[in-house]
Every structure is written in C-alpha cells, then in structure tokens.
Design an enzyme around this catalytic site. Structure first.
Site, PDB file in Angstrom:
ATOM      1  N   LYS A  11       6.728  -7.977  12.677  1.00 38.17           N
ATOM      2  CA  LYS A  11       5.647  -6.980  12.777  1.00 38.17           C
ATOM      3  C   LYS A  11       5.252  -6.483  11.395  1.00 38.17           C
ATOM      4  O   LYS A  11       4.069  -6.457  11.037  1.00 38.17           O
ATOM      5  CB  LYS A  11       6.117  -5.802  13.617  1.00 38.17           C
ATOM      6  CG  LYS A  11       5.259  -4.543  13.497  1.00 38.17           C
ATOM      7  CD  LYS A  11       5.707  -3.412  14.400  1.00 38.17           C
ATOM      8  CE  LYS A  11       6.799  -2.595  13.824  1.00 38.17           C
ATOM      9  NZ  LYS A  11       6.364  -1.552  12.871  1.00 38.17           N
ATOM     10  N   ASN A  12       6.228  -6.105  10.581  1.00 37.41           N
ATOM     11  CA  ASN A  12       5.905  -5.442   9.311  1.00 37.41           C
ATOM     12  C   ASN A  12       5.406  -6.397   8.235  1.00 37.41           C
ATOM     13  O   ASN A  12       4.852  -5.954   7.234  1.00 37.41           O
ATOM     14  CB  ASN A  12       7.105  -4.622   8.823  1.00 37.41           C
ATOM     15  CG  ASN A  12       7.372  -3.438   9.738  1.00 37.41           C
ATOM     16  OD1 ASN A  12       6.517  -3.104  10.570  1.00 37.41           O
ATOM     17  ND2 ASN A  12       8.528  -2.836   9.616  1.00 37.41           N
ATOM     18  N   ARG A  70       5.309  -1.232  20.828  1.00 38.29           N
ATOM     19  CA  ARG A  70       4.648  -1.280  19.508  1.00 38.29           C
ATOM     20  C   ARG A  70       5.295  -2.342  18.625  1.00 38.29           C
ATOM     21  O   ARG A  70       4.650  -2.918  17.766  1.00 38.29           O
ATOM     22  CB  ARG A  70       4.783   0.073  18.793  1.00 38.29           C
ATOM     23  CG  ARG A  70       3.981   1.194  19.376  1.00 38.29           C
ATOM     24  CD  ARG A  70       4.032   2.419  18.496  1.00 38.29           C
ATOM     25  NE  ARG A  70       3.643   2.122  17.118  1.00 38.29           N
ATOM     26  CZ  ARG A  70       3.529   3.056  16.170  1.00 38.29           C
ATOM     27  NH1 ARG A  70       3.808   4.308  16.437  1.00 38.29           N
ATOM     28  NH2 ARG A  70       3.158   2.734  14.947  1.00 38.29           N
ATOM     29  N   ASP A  88      15.500   0.962   9.580  1.00 41.46           N
ATOM     30  CA  ASP A  88      14.966   0.545  10.885  1.00 41.46           C
ATOM     31  C   ASP A  88      16.050   0.038  11.826  1.00 41.46           C
ATOM     32  O   ASP A  88      15.750  -0.280  12.980  1.00 41.46           O
ATOM     33  CB  ASP A  88      13.902  -0.544  10.703  1.00 41.46           C
ATOM     34  CG  ASP A  88      12.650   0.012  10.075  1.00 41.46           C
ATOM     35  OD1 ASP A  88      11.763  -0.775   9.701  1.00 41.46           O
ATOM     36  OD2 ASP A  88      12.564   1.242   9.933  1.00 41.46           O
ATOM     37  N   CYS A 101       4.862  11.449  11.985  1.00 37.65           N
ATOM     38  CA  CYS A 101       5.270  10.573  13.086  1.00 37.65           C
ATOM     39  C   CYS A 101       6.378  11.331  13.812  1.00 37.65           C
ATOM     40  O   CYS A 101       6.652  12.479  13.505  1.00 37.65           O
ATOM     41  CB  CYS A 101       5.740   9.224  12.571  1.00 37.65           C
ATOM     42  SG  CYS A 101       7.275   9.352  11.684  1.00 37.65           S
ATOM     43  N   ARG A 151       5.149  11.743   6.753  1.00 33.68           N
ATOM     44  CA  ARG A 151       5.222  10.423   6.114  1.00 33.68           C
ATOM     45  C   ARG A 151       4.185  10.441   4.986  1.00 33.68           C
ATOM     46  O   ARG A 151       3.050  10.076   5.177  1.00 33.68           O
ATOM     47  CB  ARG A 151       4.925   9.312   7.128  1.00 33.68           C
ATOM     48  CG  ARG A 151       5.856   9.268   8.345  1.00 33.68           C
ATOM     49  CD  ARG A 151       7.120   8.483   8.116  1.00 33.68           C
ATOM     50  NE  ARG A 151       6.907   7.091   7.790  1.00 33.68           N
ATOM     51  CZ  ARG A 151       6.766   6.115   8.695  1.00 33.68           C
ATOM     52  NH1 ARG A 151       6.732   6.428   9.973  1.00 33.68           N
ATOM     53  NH2 ARG A 151       6.615   4.874   8.307  1.00 33.68           N
TER      54      ARG A 151
END
Ligand code: EPZ
Length: 420
Positions: free
Chosen positions: A22-23, A396, A304, A116, A121
């Site tokens: 994803k990132n 997500r 993460d 968030c 952030r």
C-alpha cells in the site's frame, strides 16, 4: 459498516500470498502527475486507500482503472491541480500530490490533512522543504496554496526522518533547476521503490538506499510502468497471526530483508522460520516468549507493526515493554485489547504487557488500520467469539484479509452492513 466475527482457538496452516505494498503504491500513483501519459502498476492491491488516491487523481482529470491486481492511470488530460479536503481528510497520503503538481505545473492547492485516530500528523517538513526549493506557500482556510515558476535545487536537511516528506521532496526535486541534496532521507523500502521508479521515468537520483540523496533536476520525464513491491507490513501481520495462533504457514511474495527487524524479534519469541527465495515458512506452537520492542525508522522495528506486536505479547509467558518512538500516542488499540482480557498498562509511550493465559472473546472497536489488525490477532487466539466492529479501517490497508485467513483455517466471517 461491516464487522468481523471470529471464533478463536484455531491453528493456521497452508499458504498465503502477500499483496503489493500500500505505502509504495500511494507514493507511485502521484508520481504519474510528473509526466502526461499511460502508467501501469502491477501487483496493485484492492485497498480503500488506493481507491481514495484513485478518486483524488480522477478529480484532477486522471483516468484510472483497476482490474485484478493491475492499476492503470492515464494523466494525458490532467487539468486540475487541487486536492480537496473531502479527499485529504480520508487519507493523509493525499499530500503526496503537492510535490509533483508544484514541480510539473508550478501550482498546487492541497488541503492540510487533519489529524488521525492517534493524534496530530504534522506536515511542516513537507512545507518547509518546498519553500527551500523556492516555492511560495501560503496556508489559507485549511489549504496549502503553493506556486513556483520553476523550483530550484538546494540542500534540505530533515530534522526528523520522514517517509512522506522524503517522497514529496523527491517528486518536487526531479524537475527542479539544478541539484537538490536531501540529508536524513527516509530509508523505508517504499521510498527506495519510488526513487527507482522516478529514475525509470528519466530522473537522475543517486544515493538510493542511503540517507543522503542527490537529485539532478531534468527538464522532463516519461511515463512508465512497474510492479509494486510486496507489502512488508501485511507480511509481518500474518507472521504475528501464525505466531499467536500456532501452526505452520508459508508466506509467498515476500522480501525478508524488508522486515528483518520483525523476523529477529519473532525468533526471540521462539518461532521457527525457513527462508527460501521469496517465501518464508513460519512454524509456531503458540507458546510465546516475552520480547521487548522499541519502534524506529527503517531498518528498525516499524511503528506499523507495533499494535500487532502488543497483541502477540498479550499471550506471552512473561512481561514485555513496547515503546513507540515514532508516534508517541499510537495506542488506541490498548483499551480494546484490555476488553479482551489483556493485561496492559501504559506509561507514557510505553505499553507494559503482562502475558495472560487466556483472552476472552468480546465486542471490540477498530480505531485505525493497524489497531484493527491487532484486534483480529487477539480474536484468533482468544477463547470464544470476538466481534471486531468498523472493519472499514482494516479495508484501507489489507486486501480481503478475512478470505486469506479463512484459507489458513481461521474461523472469521465478515458481516456486511448496518451500523453496529
Ligand atoms: C508513513 O506515514 C506511512 N504511510 C505510515 O503508515 C507509517 O506509520 C509512517 O510512514 C512511519 O513509518 C504511508 O506511507 C502512506 P512520517 P508518514 O512522515 O509519511 C513526524 C500505515 O499504517 N513528521 O515518516 O505520514 C511524524 O509526526 C501508515 O500504513 C513531522 O514531524 O510518516 C512522525 O512522528 C500509518 N513533520 C514521524 O515524523 C512532518 O512534516 C514519521 O512520520 C512529517 C512527519
């Protein structure tokens, strides 16, 4: 809002293929704004965040299509240089469009991301970096209004190692006049993948894979295609799932060097690994030694995976200390894990986790992407039924995680629909 219903206590067996990162993709997609034309990103996972980025690009005139795991973008008719609040509030990574728009079109209007689930952030490093490259930036009514005739290369030293700011400045500097140096650049594999992709487009970036990047500005770039690197965070999440549940699973499509810190810590827990090419076989009897973790930038233990690690330690045979030094308040999952019977006390940004014999199923609430993953892990290892609510957070960043877990023997069902 969907929920998951999990019956705990089942070991995991079989094979799982890890999806694209994803990132990495969230950085590669905005890079398509740097040159008009067609791009194809293969190994592209179907995720909420990817669809949010696609929708944002579509508001700018980009055509997108996502079939199977191939994401195609056509930026030929790009005609808008704004990222409105309704998109940015859903996903902070939307700010990645700032650098390419400014660099290629000399203008960008991008909403400031809100906070968030776990707090503020900031984006000061992004803004300061663009100003150093010669952009004029005003903050008006929650928007970043940026303009520049042509960005001019300069030296940028990041006080804090930032994945997003490194990616954004990279995408700004590739078309700037002259050379840009970035000191204390992020080393995360997703940024390395972005830098390599930009060079494929014709950029001149050197020092890739180090904290010292040099970018010699060029006059134009060309569209191209690439396969997305595997998602190291999804891989680490599945490794923790097998460790806490017990069993034997082969993970396919992984690059172990992208999460060696997690592998080292898992070995200390007592699980066994067999690495072969792009696969890892993990074997666990479900007995977990307590292992302390402090998160740090790559190649250290990733923030993460912090929530997943806390979940794993709730079943350890002792006490473990987990400190998050990247996000000091990223602990919304702790209260939910305690509802499942975990014994966790917080001391500033350190979670003190005393292993318990059993976790008892209960209703728990997802609060953010990785927190939701930790609740699933606890549910897999818990006694009885665990209901994880609001799994849109999970969607997500994980592509059909319940289907992948079902194939491994987990008893997990998605219940679609109404407000729970
Ligand atoms: C990326 O976010 C990831 N997201 C995050 O993953 C990940 O947690 C984070 O990097 C850290 O590894 C994407 O890549 C889309 P940072 P990013 O800028 O770029 C501070 C997930 O679960 N900072 O590296 O926003 C910041 O507060 C997500 O997939 C500033 O102070 O993170 C933090 O303490 C969640 N000013 C530290 O730097 C800035 O301008 C690292 O943040 C920017 C960041």
């Amino acid at each position: 809002m969907d929920k998951f219903i999990i019956q705990g206590g089942h070991k995991l067996h079989g094979e799982v293929t890890i999806s694209g990162a994803k990132n990495a993709l969230l950085a590669l997609m905005p890079a398509s704004l740097l040159a008009k034309g067609k791009y194809v990103f293969s190994n592209a996972p179907k995720l909420g965040d990817i669809s949010t980025m696609s929708k944002l690009l579509e508001t700018m005139g980009v055509e997108t299509s996502h079939k199977n795991s191939e994401l195609s973008l056509d930026t030929t008719n790009l005609n808008k240089y704004e990222a409105p609040y309704e998109h940015v509030k859903k996903m902070r990574a939307s700010i990645y469009v700032l650098g390419p728009l400014l660099s290629r079109y000399g203008y960008a209007k991008v909403s400031l991301p809100g906070g968030c689930a776990w707090g503020p952030r900031p984006v000061n490093l992004h803004i300061e970096g663009m100003r150093k490259l010669g952009a004029e930036i005003n903050l008006e009514e929650g928007y970043i209004i940026a303009s520049a005739k042509r960005l001019v290369g300069t030296k940028i030293v990041f006080d804090v190692s930032s994945v997003g700011a490194t990616g954004n400045i990279l995408m700004a500097a590739v078309l700037a006049k002259g050379t840009t140096v970035i000191e204390n650049a992020a080393l995360e594999p997703e940024i390395t993948a972005l830098a390599k992709f930009l060079n494929t487009m014709g950029a001149k970036i050197s020092g890739i894979g180090t904290t010292h990047l040099e970018i010699e500005g060029v006059d134009d770039l060309k569209p191209c295609s690439v396969s997305t690197i595997p998602d190291r965070i999804e891989a680490a999440t599945f490794l923790c799932a097998v460790a806490i549940s017990g069993g034997e699973v082969v993970l396919k499509n992984v690059l172990p060097e992208h999460f060696s810190a997690v592998l080292t810590k898992l070995e200390e827990c007592g699980v066994a690994f067999l690495l072969k090419d792009d696969t890892i076989k993990i074997t666990s009897d479900g007995k977990i030694q307590p292992v302390n973790v402090t998160t740090s930038v790559f190649p250290g233990f990733p923030t993460d995976v912090q929530a997943q690690w806390i979940a794993l330690m709730t079943k350890s045979s002792g006490t473990a200390y987990i400190e998050d030094k990247i996000y000091l308040d990223r602990f919304t999952h702790v209260a939910e894990l305690v509802r499942l019977g975990a014994d966790i006390t917080m001391k500033d940004n350190v979670a003190i986790v005393k292993g318990v014999k059993t976790l008892k199923g209960a209703k728990v609430m997802s609060t953010d992407l990785r927190a939701s993953a930790s609740l699933i892990l606890a549910g897999l290892a818990g006694e009885g039924t665990t209901e994880v609510l609001r799994v849109y957070h999970l969607d997500r960043g994980y592509d059909a995680i319940e289907k992948k877990l079902q194939k491994l023997g987990a008893k997990i069902e998605r219940v679609a629909g109404k407000e729970f």
